[in-house]
Design a protein around this motif. Structure first.
Motif, PDB file in Angstrom:
ATOM      1  N   HIS A 109     -10.362  37.003 -18.956  1.00  0.00           N
ATOM      2  CA  HIS A 109     -11.167  36.666 -17.562  1.00  0.00           C
ATOM      3  C   HIS A 109     -10.227  35.666 -16.851  1.00  0.00           C
ATOM      4  O   HIS A 109     -10.109  36.073 -15.488  1.00  0.00           O
ATOM      5  N   LEU A 110      -9.758  34.838 -17.342  1.00  0.00           N
ATOM      6  CA  LEU A 110      -8.574  34.113 -16.499  1.00  0.00           C
ATOM      7  C   LEU A 110      -7.699  34.955 -15.664  1.00  0.00           C
ATOM      8  O   LEU A 110      -7.278  34.711 -14.489  1.00  0.00           O
ATOM      9  N   VAL A 111      -6.934  35.803 -16.575  1.00  0.00           N
ATOM     10  CA  VAL A 111      -5.754  36.453 -16.025  1.00  0.00           C
ATOM     11  C   VAL A 111      -6.370  37.592 -14.919  1.00  0.00           C
ATOM     12  O   VAL A 111      -5.723  37.595 -14.068  1.00  0.00           O
ATOM     13  N   PHE A 112      -7.383  37.915 -15.121  1.00  0.00           N
ATOM     14  CA  PHE A 112      -8.068  39.106 -14.178  1.00  0.00           C
ATOM     15  C   PHE A 112      -8.486  38.114 -12.806  1.00  0.00           C
ATOM     16  O   PHE A 112      -7.742  38.490 -11.789  1.00  0.00           O
ATOM     17  N   PHE A 113      -8.799  36.768 -12.908  1.00  0.00           N
ATOM     18  CA  PHE A 113      -9.129  36.237 -11.706  1.00  0.00           C
ATOM     19  C   PHE A 113      -7.842  35.752 -11.067  1.00  0.00           C
ATOM     20  O   PHE A 113      -7.651  35.796 -10.006  1.00  0.00           O
ATOM     21  N   CYS A 114      -7.046  35.150 -11.852  1.00  0.00           N
ATOM     22  CA  CYS A 114      -5.643  34.840 -11.151  1.00  0.00           C
ATOM     23  C   CYS A 114      -5.182  35.915 -10.744  1.00  0.00           C
ATOM     24  O   CYS A 114      -4.215  35.770  -9.555  1.00  0.00           O
ATOM     25  N   LEU A 159     -10.275  48.418  -3.863  1.00  0.00           N
ATOM     26  CA  LEU A 159      -9.276  47.362  -3.884  1.00  0.00           C
ATOM     27  C   LEU A 159     -10.364  45.984  -4.349  1.00  0.00           C
ATOM     28  O   LEU A 159     -11.178  45.660  -3.829  1.00  0.00           O
ATOM     29  N   ILE A 160      -9.665  45.469  -5.575  1.00  0.00           N
ATOM     30  CA  ILE A 160     -10.202  44.280  -6.152  1.00  0.00           C
ATOM     31  C   ILE A 160      -9.901  43.106  -5.467  1.00  0.00           C
ATOM     32  O   ILE A 160      -8.523  42.694  -5.220  1.00  0.00           O
ATOM     33  N   THR A 161     -11.083  42.407  -4.955  1.00  0.00           N
ATOM     34  CA  THR A 161     -10.606  41.336  -4.216  1.00  0.00           C
ATOM     35  C   THR A 161     -11.695  40.166  -4.764  1.00  0.00           C
ATOM     36  O   THR A 161     -12.909  40.401  -5.357  1.00  0.00           O
ATOM     37  N   LEU A 162     -11.591  38.806  -4.333  1.00  0.00           N
ATOM     38  CA  LEU A 162     -12.592  38.086  -4.675  1.00  0.00           C
ATOM     39  C   LEU A 162     -13.830  38.018  -4.104  1.00  0.00           C
ATOM     40  O   LEU A 162     -14.944  37.591  -4.575  1.00  0.00           O
TER      41      LEU A 162
END
Length: 235
Positions: A109-114, A159-162
């Motif tokens: 999850h951390l790699v995904f978020f970063c 597009l995957i964005t925050l």
């Protein structure tokens, strides 16, 4: 749109950006989002290699320099430095609008978020010219000393964005200074400053995410995320 044209020109221009294929960053990432989830040192002093035009990013040196982590929209992996895959997450889905404190509970999850955060930060404002991104200039934002022009962007599902909707602030030079959007159920602001030119592309080398107060001002604490870019190479 005049504002978008201005900010793209200030960051190096679309012709230069379109001539590039890849980037390499030397950076550190930290903040209370990481320390609160038990990952205070995971992304300190790491290298990020990625594509300028597709959502693909690889972090080398995470977990004290012992591992790497790769982000793509359809796959997240944690690997040894020799390439051996230790963990994998296929077709990852994480709704940042709904995720709570458990969102960064493990390394995948951390790699995904970063991956999402760093790739998006690196490609803005050029990403705003993507044909599927809808933009609208808003009224300027003013305080006692400065006036910043604003642009609202609606990002497509591919597009995957925050956050699917974000508001970007640009100073009189056309450089990005702030971004507002929702994250993990909070209203937050990214401050960005200390811009520098790397191979003709201008980037803010310091970014900080903090919460927004009800009156729209930025809370001094907590610092949710700090990003420092030490160097960047484009090719």
């Amino acid at each position: 749109m005049a504002l978008l044209d201005d900010v793209i020109d200030a960051s190096g221009g679309m012709t230069r950006w379109n001539s590039l294929k890849r980037f390499t960053l030397h950076l550190s990432v930290g903040g209370s989002l990481f320390s609160g989830a038990g990952h205070a040192g995971e992304f300190k002093d790491v290298t990020a290699d990625g594509s300028t035009h597709t959502q693909s990013l690889r972090f080398t040196g995470i977990t004290g320099g012992e591992r790497s982590g790769s982000f793509q929209p359809d796959a997240i992996t944690i690997e040894k430095l020799d390439g051996e895959v230790l963990q994998a997450w296929s077709n990852p889905v994480l709704s940042f609008a709904e995720a709570g404190s458990s969102a960064l509970a493990d390394e995948l999850h951390l790699v995904f978020f970063c991956g999402v955060a760093i790739w998006t930060c690196l490609t803005i404002p050029f990403l705003l010219a993507h044909p599927d991104v809808v933009t609208e200039e808003l009224s300027p934002w003013q305080d006692s000393t400065e006036t910043w022009r604003r642009l609202r962007a609606q990002f497509p599902a591919n597009l995957i964005t925050l956050a699917s909707e974000q508001i970007f602030y640009f100073d009189q030079s056309g450089l990005q200074r702030r971004t507002d959007h929702a994250l993990f159920g909070m209203k937050i602001a990214h401050a960005s400053w200390a811009h520098d030119s790397f191979g003709g592309i201008v980037l803010p080398t310091l970014r900080r995410i903090q919460t927004l107060q009800p009156d729209g001002t930025v809370a001094a604490k907590p610092v949710l995320m700090d990003v420092e870019i030490f160097d960047a190479v484009f090719e």
